[in-house]
Design a protein around this motif. Structure first.
Motif, PDB file in Angstrom:
ATOM      1  N   TRP A 166       0.813  -1.222   0.000  1.00  0.00           N
ATOM      2  CA  TRP A 166       0.000   0.000   0.000  1.00  0.00           C
ATOM      3  C   TRP A 166       0.850   1.277   0.000  1.00  0.00           C
ATOM      4  O   TRP A 166       0.330   2.349  -0.252  1.00  0.00           O
ATOM      5  CB  TRP A 166      -0.959   0.004   1.187  1.00  0.00           C
ATOM      6  N   GLU A 167       2.145   1.147   0.277  1.00  0.00           N
ATOM      7  CA  GLU A 167       3.033   2.304   0.221  1.00  0.00           C
ATOM      8  C   GLU A 167       3.901   2.314  -1.034  1.00  0.00           C
ATOM      9  O   GLU A 167       4.396   3.362  -1.442  1.00  0.00           O
ATOM     10  CB  GLU A 167       3.937   2.332   1.458  1.00  0.00           C
ATOM     11  N   HIS A 168       4.082   1.167  -1.644  1.00  0.00           N
ATOM     12  CA  HIS A 168       4.915   1.034  -2.843  1.00  0.00           C
ATOM     13  C   HIS A 168       4.262   1.781  -4.002  1.00  0.00           C
ATOM     14  O   HIS A 168       3.039   1.756  -4.176  1.00  0.00           O
ATOM     15  CB  HIS A 168       5.063  -0.446  -3.192  1.00  0.00           C
ATOM     16  N   ASP A 169       5.052   2.442  -4.813  1.00  0.00           N
ATOM     17  CA  ASP A 169       4.520   3.094  -6.008  1.00  0.00           C
ATOM     18  C   ASP A 169       3.814   2.055  -6.878  1.00  0.00           C
ATOM     19  O   ASP A 169       4.426   1.071  -7.314  1.00  0.00           O
ATOM     20  CB  ASP A 169       5.659   3.745  -6.796  1.00  0.00           C
ATOM     21  N   LEU A 170       2.536   2.245  -7.122  1.00  0.00           N
ATOM     22  CA  LEU A 170       1.738   1.244  -7.815  1.00  0.00           C
ATOM     23  C   LEU A 170       2.162   1.082  -9.271  1.00  0.00           C
ATOM     24  O   LEU A 170       2.287  -0.045  -9.771  1.00  0.00           O
ATOM     25  CB  LEU A 170       0.252   1.595  -7.739  1.00  0.00           C
ATOM     26  N   ASP A 171       2.368   2.176  -9.976  1.00  0.00           N
ATOM     27  CA  ASP A 171       2.762   2.081 -11.381  1.00  0.00           C
ATOM     28  C   ASP A 171       4.084   1.333 -11.527  1.00  0.00           C
ATOM     29  O   ASP A 171       4.233   0.489 -12.422  1.00  0.00           O
ATOM     30  CB  ASP A 171       2.887   3.475 -11.997  1.00  0.00           C
ATOM     31  N   ASN A 172       5.042   1.621 -10.655  1.00  0.00           N
ATOM     32  CA  ASN A 172       6.327   0.924 -10.712  1.00  0.00           C
ATOM     33  C   ASN A 172       6.159  -0.565 -10.409  1.00  0.00           C
ATOM     34  O   ASN A 172       6.766  -1.425 -11.059  1.00  0.00           O
ATOM     35  CB  ASN A 172       7.322   1.540  -9.728  1.00  0.00           C
ATOM     36  N   GLY A 173       5.328  -0.879  -9.411  1.00  0.00           N
ATOM     37  CA  GLY A 173       5.119  -2.280  -9.062  1.00  0.00           C
ATOM     38  C   GLY A 173       4.473  -3.063 -10.185  1.00  0.00           C
ATOM     39  O   GLY A 173       4.874  -4.190 -10.494  1.00  0.00           O
ATOM     40  N   LEU A 174       3.473  -2.481 -10.814  1.00  0.00           N
ATOM     41  CA  LEU A 174       2.795  -3.176 -11.907  1.00  0.00           C
ATOM     42  C   LEU A 174       3.706  -3.317 -13.128  1.00  0.00           C
ATOM     43  O   LEU A 174       3.681  -4.348 -13.814  1.00  0.00           O
ATOM     44  CB  LEU A 174       1.515  -2.430 -12.278  1.00  0.00           C
ATOM     45  N   ARG A 175       4.517  -2.300 -13.391  1.00  0.00           N
ATOM     46  CA  ARG A 175       5.457  -2.426 -14.514  1.00  0.00           C
ATOM     47  C   ARG A 175       6.507  -3.501 -14.213  1.00  0.00           C
ATOM     48  O   ARG A 175       6.896  -4.260 -15.099  1.00  0.00           O
ATOM     49  CB  ARG A 175       6.140  -1.101 -14.827  1.00  0.00           C
ATOM     50  N   LEU A 176       6.941  -3.581 -12.967  1.00  0.00           N
ATOM     51  CA  LEU A 176       7.882  -4.637 -12.593  1.00  0.00           C
ATOM     52  C   LEU A 176       7.302  -6.011 -12.918  1.00  0.00           C
ATOM     53  O   LEU A 176       7.984  -6.871 -13.490  1.00  0.00           O
ATOM     54  CB  LEU A 176       8.213  -4.528 -11.106  1.00  0.00           C
ATOM     55  N   LEU A 177       6.029  -6.212 -12.567  1.00  0.00           N
ATOM     56  CA  LEU A 177       5.400  -7.506 -12.847  1.00  0.00           C
ATOM     57  C   LEU A 177       5.301  -7.758 -14.343  1.00  0.00           C
ATOM     58  O   LEU A 177       5.495  -8.889 -14.812  1.00  0.00           O
ATOM     59  CB  LEU A 177       4.021  -7.566 -12.205  1.00  0.00           C
ATOM     60  N   ARG A 178       5.018  -6.722 -15.104  1.00  0.00           N
ATOM     61  CA  ARG A 178       4.943  -6.885 -16.563  1.00  0.00           C
ATOM     62  C   ARG A 178       6.307  -7.278 -17.121  1.00  0.00           C
ATOM     63  O   ARG A 178       6.413  -8.195 -17.944  1.00  0.00           O
ATOM     64  CB  ARG A 178       4.455  -5.599 -17.225  1.00  0.00           C
ATOM     65  N   LEU A 179       7.334  -6.573 -16.668  1.00  0.00           N
ATOM     66  CA  LEU A 179       8.676  -6.842 -17.186  1.00  0.00           C
ATOM     67  C   LEU A 179       9.186  -8.221 -16.757  1.00  0.00           C
ATOM     68  O   LEU A 179       9.862  -8.903 -17.530  1.00  0.00           O
ATOM     69  CB  LEU A 179       9.649  -5.766 -16.699  1.00  0.00           C
ATOM     70  N   ALA A 180       8.874  -8.633 -15.541  1.00  0.00           N
ATOM     71  CA  ALA A 180       9.436  -9.860 -14.983  1.00  0.00           C
ATOM     72  C   ALA A 180       8.638 -11.109 -15.305  1.00  0.00           C
ATOM     73  O   ALA A 180       9.192 -12.213 -15.299  1.00  0.00           O
ATOM     74  CB  ALA A 180       9.559  -9.720 -13.466  1.00  0.00           C
ATOM     75  N   VAL A 181       7.342 -10.953 -15.555  1.00  0.00           N
ATOM     76  CA  VAL A 181       6.478 -12.119 -15.738  1.00  0.00           C
ATOM     77  C   VAL A 181       5.845 -12.149 -17.129  1.00  0.00           C
ATOM     78  O   VAL A 181       5.938 -13.145 -17.850  1.00  0.00           O
ATOM     79  CB  VAL A 181       5.377 -12.157 -14.652  1.00  0.00           C
ATOM     80  N   GLU A 182       5.217 -11.057 -17.507  1.00  0.00           N
ATOM     81  CA  GLU A 182       4.527 -11.019 -18.798  1.00  0.00           C
ATOM     82  C   GLU A 182       5.485 -11.260 -19.958  1.00  0.00           C
ATOM     83  O   GLU A 182       5.154 -11.958 -20.919  1.00  0.00           O
ATOM     84  CB  GLU A 182       3.816  -9.681 -18.965  1.00  0.00           C
ATOM     85  N   THR A 183       6.691 -10.701 -19.870  1.00  0.00           N
ATOM     86  CA  THR A 183       7.668 -10.904 -20.941  1.00  0.00           C
ATOM     87  C   THR A 183       8.005 -12.373 -21.135  1.00  0.00           C
ATOM     88  O   THR A 183       8.145 -12.847 -22.265  1.00  0.00           O
ATOM     89  CB  THR A 183       8.965 -10.139 -20.639  1.00  0.00           C
ATOM     90  N   HIS A 184       8.130 -13.099 -20.040  1.00  0.00           N
ATOM     91  CA  HIS A 184       8.450 -14.527 -20.126  1.00  0.00           C
ATOM     92  C   HIS A 184       7.309 -15.291 -20.788  1.00  0.00           C
ATOM     93  O   HIS A 184       7.535 -16.184 -21.615  1.00  0.00           O
ATOM     94  CB  HIS A 184       8.716 -15.087 -18.731  1.00  0.00           C
ATOM     95  N   LYS A 238       9.424 -12.965  -8.492  1.00  0.00           N
ATOM     96  CA  LYS A 238      10.394 -14.059  -8.474  1.00  0.00           C
ATOM     97  C   LYS A 238       9.730 -15.407  -8.214  1.00  0.00           C
ATOM     98  O   LYS A 238      10.161 -16.435  -8.748  1.00  0.00           O
ATOM     99  CB  LYS A 238      11.479 -13.767  -7.435  1.00  0.00           C
ATOM    100  N   TRP A 239       8.663 -15.412  -7.415  1.00  0.00           N
ATOM    101  CA  TRP A 239       7.950 -16.672  -7.215  1.00  0.00           C
ATOM    102  C   TRP A 239       7.195 -17.074  -8.482  1.00  0.00           C
ATOM    103  O   TRP A 239       7.108 -18.250  -8.823  1.00  0.00           O
ATOM    104  CB  TRP A 239       6.989 -16.587  -6.034  1.00  0.00           C
ATOM    105  N   SER A 240       6.660 -16.103  -9.195  1.00  0.00           N
ATOM    106  CA  SER A 240       5.914 -16.408 -10.416  1.00  0.00           C
ATOM    107  C   SER A 240       6.791 -17.122 -11.434  1.00  0.00           C
ATOM    108  O   SER A 240       6.337 -18.042 -12.127  1.00  0.00           O
ATOM    109  CB  SER A 240       5.354 -15.121 -11.021  1.00  0.00           C
ATOM    110  N   VAL A 241       8.038 -16.705 -11.548  1.00  0.00           N
ATOM    111  CA  VAL A 241       8.930 -17.338 -12.519  1.00  0.00           C
ATOM    112  C   VAL A 241       9.258 -18.770 -12.094  1.00  0.00           C
ATOM    113  O   VAL A 241       9.343 -19.677 -12.931  1.00  0.00           O
ATOM    114  CB  VAL A 241      10.210 -16.507 -12.705  1.00  0.00           C
ATOM    115  N   LEU A 242       9.408 -18.993 -10.810  1.00  0.00           N
ATOM    116  CA  LEU A 242       9.604 -20.366 -10.328  1.00  0.00           C
ATOM    117  C   LEU A 242       8.409 -21.241 -10.695  1.00  0.00           C
ATOM    118  O   LEU A 242       8.565 -22.372 -11.182  1.00  0.00           O
ATOM    119  CB  LEU A 242       9.797 -20.366  -8.809  1.00  0.00           C
ATOM    120  N   ARG A 243       7.221 -20.717 -10.490  1.00  0.00           N
ATOM    121  CA  ARG A 243       6.009 -21.479 -10.807  1.00  0.00           C
ATOM    122  C   ARG A 243       5.871 -21.678 -12.308  1.00  0.00           C
ATOM    123  O   ARG A 243       5.341 -22.694 -12.775  1.00  0.00           O
ATOM    124  CB  ARG A 243       4.788 -20.740 -10.248  1.00  0.00           C
ATOM    125  N   MET A 244       6.369 -20.707 -13.071  1.00  0.00           N
ATOM    126  CA  MET A 244       6.322 -20.816 -14.517  1.00  0.00           C
ATOM    127  C   MET A 244       7.096 -22.044 -14.999  1.00  0.00           C
ATOM    128  O   MET A 244       6.626 -22.787 -15.868  1.00  0.00           O
ATOM    129  CB  MET A 244       6.903 -19.547 -15.141  1.00  0.00           C
TER     130      MET A 244
END
Length: 304
Positions: free
Chosen positions: A116-134, A178-184
């Motif tokens: 709830w304190e983390h920048d939301l746009d940055n967090g969502l982009r991180l997930l896109r870059l780390a998971v969606e790209t794969h 990082k957990w998502s990639v393990l599950r992938m």
């Protein structure tokens, strides 16, 4: 010299720097033709704004004895990934090794900040870059990889399934990525195994990447100067160490025994017998549990 991957075709997605570069170079050293992708080129830098380029990685692959081919690609753009795979299909007609090392999130996460304190746009982009790209890369590349039996997919992450399954990784978005990639890799194992291919999740240890060395104000030549401030950095490893792990997996005719599993560079070094550039075998994740997390003084005796 033995070239166990001579004639093999590899794609290292996210190979501009760090683990991806180390993997590409070691696959080249083993004789592979390696397509390397990323967004930082000699003409244009990504938002990282760092000096490493994709073309430099391709040159290093060639110097190591392989064939390096740089293809600038944004793996968030399906059309670009489709074009990349079409090119490999046209030029090679096969794909034997796919390494998903796409990340790009170093400047997006906030250590110890709750969701709830983390920048939301940055967090969502991180997930896109780390998971969606794969996911996008797998969607387009796996039909080509499955044309021939024995293909290998390596999903690069941070932490083993055993460690991440019981440890919070400092922030909601980083932990989830990082957990998502393990599950992938686990899910791909179920889909690829019956079709004659293998998927493995792989993590380096404490990586002496270009960005990490810069963070501590040292170089690869004098990296031990950082130990006074960060004693546990003594367990760190070069990107080539995890690269040798991937090369060993790719050359193993019985690699299917690892299908769907999670491994570290250190654990695979014990299995295959390879070393880091200095001749050591750093076992970072065992060290983290038994020494660092246990609150013991830094001592790598028995761990490298």
């Amino acid at each position: 010299m033995s070239k166990p991957l001579d004639g093999r075709i590899a794609l290292v997605a996210g190979a501009t720097r760090g683990a991806g570069r180390g993997i590409a170079v070691e696959l080249g050293a083993a004789g592979a033709t390696v397509y390397v992708t990323g967004r930082s080129t000699r003409e244009r830098r990504s938002e990282y704004d760092r000096p490493e380029t994709l073309e430099d990685t391709a040159d290093l692959v060639i110097e190591a004895g392989g064939h390096g081919i740089a293809v600038p690609t944004d793996h968030l753009e399906p059309a670009q990934v489709r074009t990349l795979v079409d090119r490999i299909t046209e030029e090679q007609g096969r794909l034997d090794v796919l390494v998903n090392d796409i990340w790009g999130g170093e400047k997006l996460f906030e250590w110890e900040s709750p969701v709830w304190e983390h920048d939301l746009d940055n967090g969502l982009r991180l997930l896109r870059l780390a998971v969606e790209t794969h996911a996008i890369t797998n969607h387009f590349a796996l039909p080509l990889l499955l044309r021939n039996p024995g293909g290998l997919v390596v999903e690069m992450t941070d932490g083993t399934a055993e460690y991440n399954g019981t440890h919070y990784r400092s922030t909601f978005f980083y932990d989830l990525a990082k957990w998502s990639v393990l599950r992938m890799a686990f899910a791909l194992g179920h889909e690829l195994g019956p079709r004659g291919a293998t998927a493995v999740a792989l993590t380096p240890g404490w990586l002496r990447s270009e960005m990490m060395l810069d963070h501590y104000g040292v170089t690869e030549e004098n990296w031990r100067d950082a130990l006074e401030r960060v004693p546990h950095f003594a367990i760190s490893e070069t990107p080539r160490f995890v690269g040798r792990a991937v090369a060993a997996l790719a050359a193993d005719p019985e690699v299917a025994r690892f299908n769907g599993q999670s491994h570290s560079s250190g654990s695979l070094a014990r299995t295959y017998g390879f070393t880091d550039l200095d001749g050591s075998r750093p076992d970072a994740w065992r060290y983290v549990v038994e020494v660092q997390d246990a609150g013991k003084p830094a001592d790598t005796t028995g761990y490298r």
